[in-house]
Design a protein around this motif. Structure first.
Motif, PDB file in Angstrom:
ATOM      1  N   ILE A  13       0.846  -1.202   0.000  1.00  0.00           N
ATOM      2  CA  ILE A  13       0.000   0.000   0.000  1.00  0.00           C
ATOM      3  C   ILE A  13       0.880   1.250   0.000  1.00  0.00           C
ATOM      4  N   LYS A  14       1.992   1.191   0.723  1.00  0.00           N
ATOM      5  CA  LYS A  14       2.924   2.328   0.734  1.00  0.00           C
ATOM      6  C   LYS A  14       3.462   2.578  -0.674  1.00  0.00           C
ATOM      7  N   PHE A  15       3.849   1.496  -1.370  1.00  0.00           N
ATOM      8  CA  PHE A  15       4.335   1.641  -2.747  1.00  0.00           C
ATOM      9  C   PHE A  15       3.256   2.228  -3.654  1.00  0.00           C
ATOM     10  N   ILE A  16       2.033   1.776  -3.468  1.00  0.00           N
ATOM     11  CA  ILE A  16       0.915   2.280  -4.281  1.00  0.00           C
ATOM     12  C   ILE A  16       0.731   3.772  -4.049  1.00  0.00           C
ATOM     13  N   GLN A  17       0.762   4.195  -2.793  1.00  0.00           N
ATOM     14  CA  GLN A  17       0.585   5.613  -2.477  1.00  0.00           C
ATOM     15  C   GLN A  17       1.705   6.458  -3.095  1.00  0.00           C
ATOM     16  N   GLU A  18       2.934   5.951  -3.003  1.00  0.00           N
ATOM     17  CA  GLU A  18       4.061   6.688  -3.581  1.00  0.00           C
ATOM     18  C   GLU A  18       3.913   6.821  -5.093  1.00  0.00           C
ATOM     19  N   LYS A  19       3.550   5.730  -5.748  1.00  0.00           N
ATOM     20  CA  LYS A  19       3.403   5.757  -7.200  1.00  0.00           C
ATOM     21  C   LYS A  19       2.206   6.592  -7.627  1.00  0.00           C
ATOM     22  N   LEU A  20       1.187   6.621  -6.786  1.00  0.00           N
ATOM     23  CA  LEU A  20       0.023   7.461  -7.083  1.00  0.00           C
ATOM     24  C   LEU A  20       0.431   8.937  -7.095  1.00  0.00           C
ATOM     25  N   GLN A  21       1.241   9.340  -6.143  1.00  0.00           N
ATOM     26  CA  GLN A  21       1.718  10.719  -6.114  1.00  0.00           C
ATOM     27  C   GLN A  21       2.573  11.025  -7.349  1.00  0.00           C
ATOM     28  N   LEU A  22       3.418  10.050  -7.712  1.00  0.00           N
ATOM     29  CA  LEU A  22       4.256  10.235  -8.901  1.00  0.00           C
ATOM     30  C   LEU A  22       3.409  10.309 -10.174  1.00  0.00           C
ATOM     31  N   ALA A  23       2.355   9.499 -10.231  1.00  0.00           N
ATOM     32  CA  ALA A  23       1.460   9.528 -11.400  1.00  0.00           C
ATOM     33  C   ALA A  23       0.723  10.862 -11.478  1.00  0.00           C
ATOM     34  N   LYS A  24       0.303  11.382 -10.333  1.00  0.00           N
ATOM     35  CA  LYS A  24      -0.372  12.685 -10.315  1.00  0.00           C
ATOM     36  C   LYS A  24       0.572  13.795 -10.789  1.00  0.00           C
ATOM     37  N   LYS A  25       1.823  13.700 -10.337  1.00  0.00           N
ATOM     38  CA  LYS A  25       2.805  14.700 -10.768  1.00  0.00           C
ATOM     39  C   LYS A  25       3.056  14.597 -12.270  1.00  0.00           C
ATOM     40  N   ALA A  26       3.178  13.378 -12.766  1.00  0.00           N
ATOM     41  CA  ALA A  26       3.400  13.182 -14.199  1.00  0.00           C
ATOM     42  C   ALA A  26       2.209  13.713 -14.997  1.00  0.00           C
ATOM     43  N   LYS A  27       1.022  13.521 -14.476  1.00  0.00           N
ATOM     44  CA  LYS A  27      -0.177  14.042 -15.151  1.00  0.00           C
ATOM     45  C   LYS A  27      -0.153  15.566 -15.175  1.00  0.00           C
ATOM     46  N   ALA A  28       0.186  16.160 -14.029  1.00  0.00           N
ATOM     47  CA  ALA A  28       0.254  17.619 -13.952  1.00  0.00           C
ATOM     48  C   ALA A  28       1.324  18.177 -14.885  1.00  0.00           C
ATOM     49  N   ASP A  29       2.396  17.420 -15.053  1.00  0.00           N
ATOM     50  CA  ASP A  29       3.479  17.836 -15.948  1.00  0.00           C
ATOM     51  C   ASP A  29       3.220  17.444 -17.406  1.00  0.00           C
ATOM     52  N   ARG A  30       2.072  16.854 -17.659  1.00  0.00           N
ATOM     53  CA  ARG A  30       1.658  16.413 -19.007  1.00  0.00           C
ATOM     54  C   ARG A  30       2.624  15.391 -19.601  1.00  0.00           C
ATOM     55  N   LYS A  31       3.108  14.517 -18.744  1.00  0.00           N
ATOM     56  CA  LYS A  31       3.984  13.432 -19.188  1.00  0.00           C
ATOM     57  C   LYS A  31       3.140  12.157 -19.223  1.00  0.00           C
ATOM     58  N   LYS A  32       2.398  12.006 -20.323  1.00  0.00           N
ATOM     59  CA  LYS A  32       1.415  10.931 -20.428  1.00  0.00           C
ATOM     60  C   LYS A  32       2.053   9.549 -20.380  1.00  0.00           C
ATOM     61  N   LYS A  33       3.191   9.379 -21.020  1.00  0.00           N
ATOM     62  CA  LYS A  33       3.837   8.068 -21.029  1.00  0.00           C
ATOM     63  C   LYS A  33       4.261   7.667 -19.616  1.00  0.00           C
ATOM     64  N   LEU A  34       4.851   8.591 -18.888  1.00  0.00           N
ATOM     65  CA  LEU A  34       5.274   8.333 -17.518  1.00  0.00           C
ATOM     66  C   LEU A  34       4.065   8.072 -16.620  1.00  0.00           C
ATOM     67  N   GLU A  35       3.025   8.846 -16.805  1.00  0.00           N
ATOM     68  CA  GLU A  35       1.797   8.639 -16.038  1.00  0.00           C
ATOM     69  C   GLU A  35       1.241   7.238 -16.299  1.00  0.00           C
ATOM     70  N   ALA A  36       1.240   6.818 -17.549  1.00  0.00           N
ATOM     71  CA  ALA A  36       0.735   5.490 -17.913  1.00  0.00           C
ATOM     72  C   ALA A  36       1.578   4.387 -17.273  1.00  0.00           C
ATOM     73  N   GLN A  37       2.891   4.604 -17.237  1.00  0.00           N
ATOM     74  CA  GLN A  37       3.773   3.611 -16.615  1.00  0.00           C
ATOM     75  C   GLN A  37       3.472   3.465 -15.124  1.00  0.00           C
ATOM     76  N   TYR A  38       3.324   4.592 -14.461  1.00  0.00           N
ATOM     77  CA  TYR A  38       3.000   4.546 -13.025  1.00  0.00           C
ATOM     78  C   TYR A  38       1.638   3.900 -12.796  1.00  0.00           C
ATOM     79  N   THR A  39       0.681   4.235 -13.641  1.00  0.00           N
ATOM     80  CA  THR A  39      -0.649   3.660 -13.504  1.00  0.00           C
ATOM     81  C   THR A  39      -0.604   2.140 -13.658  1.00  0.00           C
TER      82      THR A  39
END
Length: 84
Positions: A13-39
Motif C-alpha cells: 500500500i505504501k508503494f501504491i501511495q508513492e506511485k500514485l503521487q508520482l502519477a499525479k505529478k506526471a499528469k500535472a506535468d503532461r507526461k502521459k507516457k510516464l503517467e501510464a507507466q506509473y498507472t
C-alpha cells in the motif's frame, strides 16, 4: 486504503501511495507516457496486495487447522491411555 487488503499488505500500500503521487505529478506535468507507466505499476501493486491478503488469510486458516489437528492428537492420546 482502509480495507482488509491494506491491513494485510502495508508495504504494498505504501508503494501504491508513492506511485500514485508520482502519477499525479506526471499528469500535472503532461507526461502521459510516464503517467501510464506509473498507472500500470499501481494496478500491478494492487494485485500483489490482494494476493498478499489472500495468502495471509489462507495462512490463518492453515494455522487454525494445525491447532485443531494438535488438539485432536492430544485427545486421541488421552483416549488411548484410558483404554490401556
Amino acid at each position: 486504503m482502509s480495507s482488509p487488503v491494506a491491513d494485510a499488505a502495508p508495504l504494498e500500500i505504501k508503494f501504491i501511495q508513492e506511485k500514485l503521487q508520482l502519477a499525479k505529478k506526471a499528469k500535472a506535468d503532461r507526461k502521459k507516457k510516464l503517467e501510464a507507466q506509473y498507472t500500470e505499476q499501481i494496478y500491478a501493486d494492487i494485485e500483489i496486495a490482494k494476493l498478499r491478503a489472500e495468502l495471509n488469510q489462507l495462512n490463518d486458516v492453515l494455522l487454525n487447522k494445525r491447532d485443531q489437528v494438535s488438539s485432536a492428537q492430544v485427545y486421541l492420546s488421552e483416549l488411548l491411555e484410558r483404554m490401556q
